[in-house]
Design a protein around this motif. Structure first.
Motif, PDB file in Angstrom:
ATOM      1  N   LYS A   1      -3.249 -12.157 -49.753  1.00 54.50           N
ATOM      2  CA  LYS A   1      -2.114 -12.970 -50.193  1.00 54.50           C
ATOM      3  C   LYS A   1      -0.856 -12.685 -49.377  1.00 54.50           C
ATOM      4  N   ILE A   2      -0.976 -11.818 -48.376  1.00 50.82           N
ATOM      5  CA  ILE A   2       0.170 -11.487 -47.530  1.00 50.82           C
ATOM      6  C   ILE A   2       0.411 -12.617 -46.533  1.00 50.82           C
ATOM      7  N   PHE A   3       1.654 -13.073 -46.465  1.00 51.57           N
ATOM      8  CA  PHE A   3       1.997 -14.131 -45.504  1.00 51.57           C
ATOM      9  C   PHE A   3       3.354 -13.820 -44.890  1.00 51.57           C
ATOM     10  N   TYR A   4       3.740 -14.597 -43.881  1.00 50.41           N
ATOM     11  CA  TYR A   4       5.043 -14.358 -43.254  1.00 50.41           C
ATOM     12  C   TYR A   4       5.932 -15.590 -43.291  1.00 50.41           C
ATOM     13  N   LYS A   5       7.235 -15.318 -43.143  1.00 47.40           N
ATOM     14  CA  LYS A   5       8.255 -16.359 -43.031  1.00 47.40           C
ATOM     15  C   LYS A   5       9.099 -16.080 -41.789  1.00 47.40           C
ATOM     16  N   LEU A   6       9.772 -17.113 -41.321  1.00 48.76           N
ATOM     17  CA  LEU A   6      10.747 -16.963 -40.252  1.00 48.76           C
ATOM     18  C   LEU A   6      12.150 -17.096 -40.832  1.00 48.76           C
ATOM     19  N   VAL A   7      13.032 -16.155 -40.481  1.00 45.35           N
ATOM     20  CA  VAL A   7      14.431 -16.226 -40.913  1.00 45.35           C
ATOM     21  C   VAL A   7      15.324 -15.922 -39.717  1.00 45.35           C
ATOM     22  N   ASN A   8      16.591 -16.264 -39.842  1.00 45.86           N
ATOM     23  CA  ASN A   8      17.556 -15.953 -38.796  1.00 45.86           C
ATOM     24  C   ASN A   8      17.800 -14.450 -38.754  1.00 45.86           C
ATOM     25  N   TYR A   9      17.788 -13.876 -37.570  1.00 46.77           N
ATOM     26  CA  TYR A   9      17.915 -12.427 -37.449  1.00 46.77           C
ATOM     27  C   TYR A   9      19.329 -11.941 -37.788  1.00 46.77           C
ATOM     28  N   ASP A  10      20.332 -12.479 -37.096  1.00 48.87           N
ATOM     29  CA  ASP A  10      21.699 -11.981 -37.260  1.00 48.87           C
ATOM     30  C   ASP A  10      22.254 -12.209 -38.661  1.00 48.87           C
ATOM     31  N   LYS A  11      21.837 -13.302 -39.310  1.00 47.71           N
ATOM     32  CA  LYS A  11      22.363 -13.623 -40.635  1.00 47.71           C
ATOM     33  C   LYS A  11      21.709 -12.793 -41.746  1.00 47.71           C
ATOM     34  N   ASN A  12      20.683 -12.001 -41.399  1.00 46.78           N
ATOM     35  CA  ASN A  12      19.964 -11.223 -42.414  1.00 46.78           C
ATOM     36  C   ASN A  12      19.874  -9.744 -42.055  1.00 46.78           C
ATOM     37  N   LEU A  13      20.865  -9.248 -41.336  1.00 49.05           N
ATOM     38  CA  LEU A  13      20.810  -7.872 -40.848  1.00 49.05           C
ATOM     39  C   LEU A  13      20.680  -6.849 -41.974  1.00 49.05           C
ATOM     40  N   ASP A  14      21.433  -7.029 -43.049  1.00 48.42           N
ATOM     41  CA  ASP A  14      21.372  -6.063 -44.157  1.00 48.42           C
ATOM     42  C   ASP A  14      19.989  -6.062 -44.809  1.00 48.42           C
ATOM     43  N   THR A  15      19.435  -7.243 -45.041  1.00 51.00           N
ATOM     44  CA  THR A  15      18.106  -7.339 -45.654  1.00 51.00           C
ATOM     45  C   THR A  15      17.046  -6.745 -44.743  1.00 51.00           C
ATOM     46  N   LEU A  16      17.156  -6.986 -43.451  1.00 50.25           N
ATOM     47  CA  LEU A  16      16.138  -6.521 -42.509  1.00 50.25           C
ATOM     48  C   LEU A  16      16.078  -4.996 -42.406  1.00 50.25           C
ATOM     49  N   LYS A  17      17.145  -4.321 -42.820  1.00 48.55           N
ATOM     50  CA  LYS A  17      17.113  -2.853 -42.834  1.00 48.55           C
ATOM     51  C   LYS A  17      16.116  -2.338 -43.870  1.00 48.55           C
ATOM     52  N   GLU A  18      15.865  -3.149 -44.901  1.00 47.58           N
ATOM     53  CA  GLU A  18      15.044  -2.711 -46.026  1.00 47.58           C
ATOM     54  C   GLU A  18      13.595  -3.178 -45.952  1.00 47.58           C
ATOM     55  N   VAL A  19      13.305  -4.106 -45.038  1.00 52.93           N
ATOM     56  CA  VAL A  19      11.965  -4.699 -45.032  1.00 52.93           C
ATOM     57  C   VAL A  19      11.334  -4.614 -43.644  1.00 52.93           C
ATOM     58  N   PRO A  20      10.015  -4.432 -43.584  1.00 55.83           N
ATOM     59  CA  PRO A  20       9.338  -4.481 -42.289  1.00 55.83           C
ATOM     60  C   PRO A  20       9.482  -5.873 -41.687  1.00 55.83           C
ATOM     61  N   HIS A  21       9.723  -5.948 -40.402  1.00 55.13           N
ATOM     62  CA  HIS A  21       9.911  -7.240 -39.750  1.00 55.13           C
ATOM     63  C   HIS A  21       9.622  -7.110 -38.263  1.00 55.13           C
ATOM     64  N   ILE A  22       9.483  -8.261 -37.624  1.00 50.65           N
ATOM     65  CA  ILE A  22       9.266  -8.311 -36.182  1.00 50.65           C
ATOM     66  C   ILE A  22      10.291  -9.269 -35.580  1.00 50.65           C
ATOM     67  N   PRO A  23      11.162  -8.806 -34.686  1.00 51.49           N
ATOM     68  CA  PRO A  23      12.101  -9.706 -34.016  1.00 51.49           C
ATOM     69  C   PRO A  23      11.348 -10.759 -33.203  1.00 51.49           C
ATOM     70  N   TYR A  24      11.833 -11.991 -33.247  1.00 46.60           N
ATOM     71  CA  TYR A  24      11.177 -13.083 -32.519  1.00 46.60           C
ATOM     72  C   TYR A  24      12.255 -14.071 -32.081  1.00 46.60           C
ATOM     73  N   LEU A  25      12.512 -14.156 -30.772  1.00 51.27           N
ATOM     74  CA  LEU A  25      13.605 -14.964 -30.248  1.00 51.27           C
ATOM     75  C   LEU A  25      14.902 -14.512 -30.941  1.00 51.27           C
ATOM     76  N   ASP A  26      15.633 -15.436 -31.573  1.00 53.97           N
ATOM     77  CA  ASP A  26      16.811 -15.046 -32.347  1.00 53.97           C
ATOM     78  C   ASP A  26      16.482 -14.995 -33.837  1.00 53.97           C
TER      79      ASP A  26
END
Length: 306
Positions: free
Chosen positions: A102-127
């Motif tokens: 049931k694991i899936f992924y979403k795409l979000v804006n990197y710069d607009k979610n900097l605080d959230t991205l500190k708490e969650v595993p993620h992979i940078p992709y373009l911007d």
């Protein structure tokens, strides 16, 4: 018509009455996509540490647009009632084998979610950033998901690459791709509006004629976070081969992207300006994906920022 604060107090009071002794109910501010903070009503079962949050902003918007207050109350009750039942699968989050499919992924804006991205595993992709979720429940009223945190990942003993490989396999199955021409989309919108003129896309100046438009809409079948379909294997490759052209990608919003054969672009600056204008004027802040335009190179099978 009652104010937003009155609406919030009303829903808090009613849910507190209905779930007294079964769910702990509280109001809280929750940060959503792109750093937008909304007012949420949250509930927690005594046998679980997880909270279910229901954003009240969208419900109040529906109320202002004429939806009955009692109906909105019933809809929110139904959501919490499903969660309150012992069968709701929150306990599965502790066991990787129970959630791996049931694991899936979403795409979000990197710069607009900097605080959230500190708490969650993620992979940078373009911007952008690829973030991971578990699909908890899906029914006729919608779906509920749970974001995967570093804490969850460590409990499972999984690295980010493992999550990506699992999501890469699951996401196209859980959220099948949808690709259609802008003309088809406009025809459906006209049908849904009973023939009334539809002007909500914000691209009417850019699209000279809906039926002859070279634009195509890429999303998923449920229309939620469908921009992620640009990551699906061979989707852009097959489309570019069909068009016999490289593909310009317009990040319409987090739920869909627009595809435009490069050979049909007359003015790239106009394309870029259109994306920026639509994001600024038409797209809700929580739904903005990017102000950049991308190019899919069919010879190299790569995506880059133009």
């Amino acid at each position: 018509m009652i104010s937003f604060n009155q609406f919030v107090k009303c829903m808090r009071k009613e849910m507190g009455k209905k779930f007294q002794g079964r769910l702990a109910i509280k109001l809280e501010k929750v940060e959503k996509n792109n750093g937008v903070v909304i007012t949420s009503l949250s509930g927690k079962r005594e046998d679980n540490k997880e909270w279910l949050s229901v954003g009240l902003d969208s419900y109040y918007t529906a109320y202002k647009e004429g939806m009955d207050l009692e109906q909105l109350e019933a809809d929110i009750y139904d959501l919490f009632n499903t969660f309150e039942k012992p069968g709701y699968p929150l306990g599965d989050l502790e066991d990787f084998d129970k959630v791996k499919d049931k694991i899936f992924y979403k795409l979000v804006n990197y710069d607009k979610n900097l605080d959230t991205l500190k708490e969650v595993p993620h992979i940078p992709y373009l911007d952008l950033a690829v973030v991971f979720y578990v699909l908890m429940e899906r029914n006729e009223k919608g779906q509920s998901v749970s974001v995967i945190t570093h804490e969850s990942r460590k409990k499972w003993g999984k690295d980010i690459e493992s999550l990506y490989e699992q999501a890469k396999e699951n996401t196209p199955r859980l959220f099948p791709v949808s690709l259609c021409s802008m003309g088809q989309v406009m025809e459906e919108l006209i049908k849904e509006s009973n023939g009334k003129e539809y002007i909500g896309l914000g691209l009417e100046d850019f699209i000279k004629s809906e039926k002859s438009s070279p634009l195509f809409v890429l999303s998923n079948e449920c229309g939620v976070y469908g921009a992620t379909a640009m990551l699906y294997q061979d989707v852009l490759k097959n489309f570019s081969e069909m068009m016999e052209s490289d593909i310009v990608i317009l990040p319409s919003n987090v739920h869909e992207i627009l595809l435009l054969p490069y050979i049909m672009v007359h003015d790239m600056n106009e394309v870029k300006e259109t994306v920026e204008h639509v994001n600024r004027v038409e797209v809700p802040l929580t739904d903005v994906l990017s102000n950049h335009v991308y190019l899919y190179d069919r010879e190299r099978n790569t995506i880059s920022i133009i």
